[in-house]
Design a protein around this motif. Structure first.
Motif, PDB file in Angstrom:
ATOM      1  N   SER A 108       0.839  -1.229  -0.064  1.00 39.93           N
ATOM      2  CA  SER A 108       0.027  -0.122  -0.189  1.00 39.93           C
ATOM      3  C   SER A 108       1.083   1.350  -0.118  1.00 39.93           C
ATOM      4  O   SER A 108       1.999   1.222   0.655  1.00 39.93           O
ATOM      5  CB  SER A 108      -0.981  -0.136   1.216  1.00 39.93           C
ATOM      6  OG  SER A 108      -1.590   1.098   1.342  1.00 39.93           O
ATOM      7  N   GLN A 110      -0.932   4.118   0.732  1.00 38.97           N
ATOM      8  CA  GLN A 110      -1.736   5.267   1.290  1.00 38.97           C
ATOM      9  C   GLN A 110      -2.597   4.478   2.440  1.00 38.97           C
ATOM     10  O   GLN A 110      -3.494   3.642   2.224  1.00 38.97           O
ATOM     11  CB  GLN A 110      -2.739   5.900   0.285  1.00 38.97           C
ATOM     12  CG  GLN A 110      -3.696   6.937   1.187  1.00 38.97           C
ATOM     13  CD  GLN A 110      -4.754   7.848   0.580  1.00 38.97           C
ATOM     14  OE1 GLN A 110      -4.632   7.766  -0.775  1.00 38.97           O
ATOM     15  NE2 GLN A 110      -5.689   8.320   1.296  1.00 38.97           N
ATOM     16  N   ASP A 150      -5.932   3.137  -0.978  1.00 36.45           N
ATOM     17  CA  ASP A 150      -5.412   2.849  -2.383  1.00 36.45           C
ATOM     18  C   ASP A 150      -5.818   1.341  -2.835  1.00 36.45           C
ATOM     19  O   ASP A 150      -6.478   1.218  -3.789  1.00 36.45           O
ATOM     20  CB  ASP A 150      -4.006   3.069  -2.706  1.00 36.45           C
ATOM     21  CG  ASP A 150      -3.108   2.248  -1.676  1.00 36.45           C
ATOM     22  OD1 ASP A 150      -3.392   2.125  -0.615  1.00 36.45           O
ATOM     23  OD2 ASP A 150      -2.124   2.107  -2.376  1.00 36.45           O
TER      24      ASP A 150
END
Length: 259
Positions: A108, A110, A150
């Motif tokens: 990831s 975010q 995200d």
């Protein structure tokens, strides 16, 4: 009263928190909550809060979460109020406690915070009516519904984004006596306020949520309902410190670390 779990001499213990001291109890957190009266027969040693490792206040079989449940959050993102609760789940393996690390997954880019009020069930609940829901609620805790935003956008559904290990901090305790309809809720990131609201802004209150969810699935003692987050959701970075606070419960503090 404030009930918590802690580690002492490599053993899990239940405690009653009073004035930064923990009175060790000879029962489980749920037994302590359901007793309604912690007399001397339950009480053992006295411990200083700083001398023990705080654990998540319960070990839930599941965490049921509610999305878009604050009117001010809906206004912030320009969305219509839902007609019924939007729910999803986090696995029990996502649970960590106060002062534990939140691990930023390598997959990831975010990872967001979401401070929330958590409902702790003290009795098995199935097909409960809202007017009876208080009988099944043992107390409340603070929850941080960590989300890989995200991945949520990429997947189009929420399971992966919400389910990483360490993505459900909760604690530091269960408060058995508070008004869930009027609690200030806030979150700080590195000491700066990011979220501020009050549970009176919930679209569906805690009793309505227990009714709705218990008519879908059986809720077990120790299960937790995360009741949704107020405005101000945003990203965290490795090295950050995040603090979710419920007025009468206290501060749930965690640290963002690299995987």
């Amino acid at each position: 009263m404030k009930i918590m779990r802690f580690l002492k001499e490599a053993q899990e213990k239940t405690g009653l928190l009073e004035n930064n001291k923990i009175i060790e109890l000879s029962c489980s957190p749920i037994e302590a909550i359901n007793s309604k009266n912690i007399d001397e027969s339950f009480q053992k040693d006295m411990n200083k809060l700083n001398d023990v490792q705080i654990l998540p206040p319960v070990s839930p079989s599941k965490i049921v979460c509610v999305g878009l449940n604050y009117s001010d959050h809906a206004a912030e993102i320009n969305m219509e109020l839902p007609e019924e609760p939007i729910i999803f789940m986090k696995p029990s393996t996502s649970v960590v406690g106060h002062l534990d690390n939140i691990i930023y997954p390598a997959s990831s880019s975010q990872v967001d915070y979401e401070g929330e009020l958590g409902i702790v069930l003290s009795k098995e609940a199935r097909n409960v009516k809202s007017e009876d829901a208080a009988d099944y609620i043992g107390g409340y805790t603070a929850v941080n519904d960590i989300t890989a935003r995200d991945l949520q956008r990429k997947d189009g559904q929420w399971t992966r984004a919400k389910s990483f290990d360490t993505f459900c901090p909760m604690g530091p305790c269960i408060e058995t006596e508070l008004d869930p309809m009027n609690q200030n809720i806030s979150l700080k990131l590195n000491g700066e306020f990011k979220q501020k609201s009050n549970t009176k802004n919930m679209i569906f209150n805690v009793y309505e949520l227990v009714e709705f969810i218990s008519n879908i699935m059986t809720l077990k003692p120790g299960d937790v309902i995360a009741t949704g987050t107020p405005p101000g959701i945003g990203p965290m970075n490795i090295g950050d410190t995040v603090e979710a606070k419920i007025e009468e419960i206290g501060i749930l503090k965690n640290f963002i670390k690299k995987s």
